[in-house]
Design a protein around this motif. Structure first.
Motif, mmCIF file in Angstrom:
data_model
loop_
_atom_site.group_PDB
_atom_site.id
_atom_site.type_symbol
_atom_site.label_atom_id
_atom_site.label_comp_id
_atom_site.label_asym_id
_atom_site.label_seq_id
_atom_site.Cartn_x
_atom_site.Cartn_y
_atom_site.Cartn_z
ATOM 1 N N ARG A 6 26.541 15.915 43.763
ATOM 2 C CA ARG A 6 26.158 14.502 43.676
ATOM 3 C C ARG A 6 25.855 14.174 42.218
ATOM 4 O O ARG A 6 25.557 15.068 41.417
ATOM 5 C CB ARG A 6 24.926 14.236 44.538
ATOM 6 N N SER A 8 23.271 12.997 40.993
ATOM 7 C CA SER A 8 21.910 13.422 40.650
ATOM 8 C C SER A 8 21.835 14.919 40.319
ATOM 9 O O SER A 8 20.860 15.359 39.715
ATOM 10 C CB SER A 8 20.946 13.092 41.788
ATOM 11 N N ASP A 9 22.856 15.699 40.673
ATOM 12 C CA ASP A 9 22.891 17.129 40.357
ATOM 13 C C ASP A 9 23.318 17.386 38.918
ATOM 14 O O ASP A 9 23.104 18.471 38.391
ATOM 15 C CB ASP A 9 23.878 17.868 41.271
ATOM 16 N N ARG A 13 24.659 11.639 32.496
ATOM 17 C CA ARG A 13 25.041 10.442 33.254
ATOM 18 C C ARG A 13 26.420 10.016 32.777
ATOM 19 O O ARG A 13 26.702 10.047 31.588
ATOM 20 C CB ARG A 13 24.041 9.322 33.019
#
Length: 99
Positions: A6, A8-9, A13
């Motif tokens: 994901r 978030s992993d 960014r």
């Protein structure tokens, strides 16, 4: 293994290219489609395939590959297969050296 990554992993960014979100993504080591380094939807499938190939599921390896991609990936490597081969080859060497 079938690892799922994901956003978030990830360590960094990345922008999203929404217009190609549902376009076919990385199809394996023979994939000659161009790789977009600035598209989260391109990056995740390549990283997932590389982690599967290396049989790894740890954040250290994932973040190492991200660093390779963002800092060391030569600009002349522009297909998905070339990027995959670069990431898996360099990461494999790093893992062997750390044993």
């Amino acid at each position: 293994m079938g690892i799922s990554i994901r956003a978030s992993d990830l360590k960094y960014r990345y922008p999203k290219v929404v217009s190609t979100r549902f376009a076919p993504k990385f199809a394996g080591s023979g994939d000659r489609e161009p790789f977009n380094r600035d598209d989260l939807y391109e990056i995740i499938p390549v990283l997932e395939a590389a982690m599967d190939h290396l049989e790894r599921d740890d954040a250290t390896t994932l973040h190492f590959m991200e660093d390779l991609m963002n800092q060391d990936l030569p600009r002349f490597l522009n297909t998905r297969a070339e990027v995959f081969d670069f990431l898996t080859g360099c990461t494999k060497e790093m893992l062997e050296l750390s044993r």
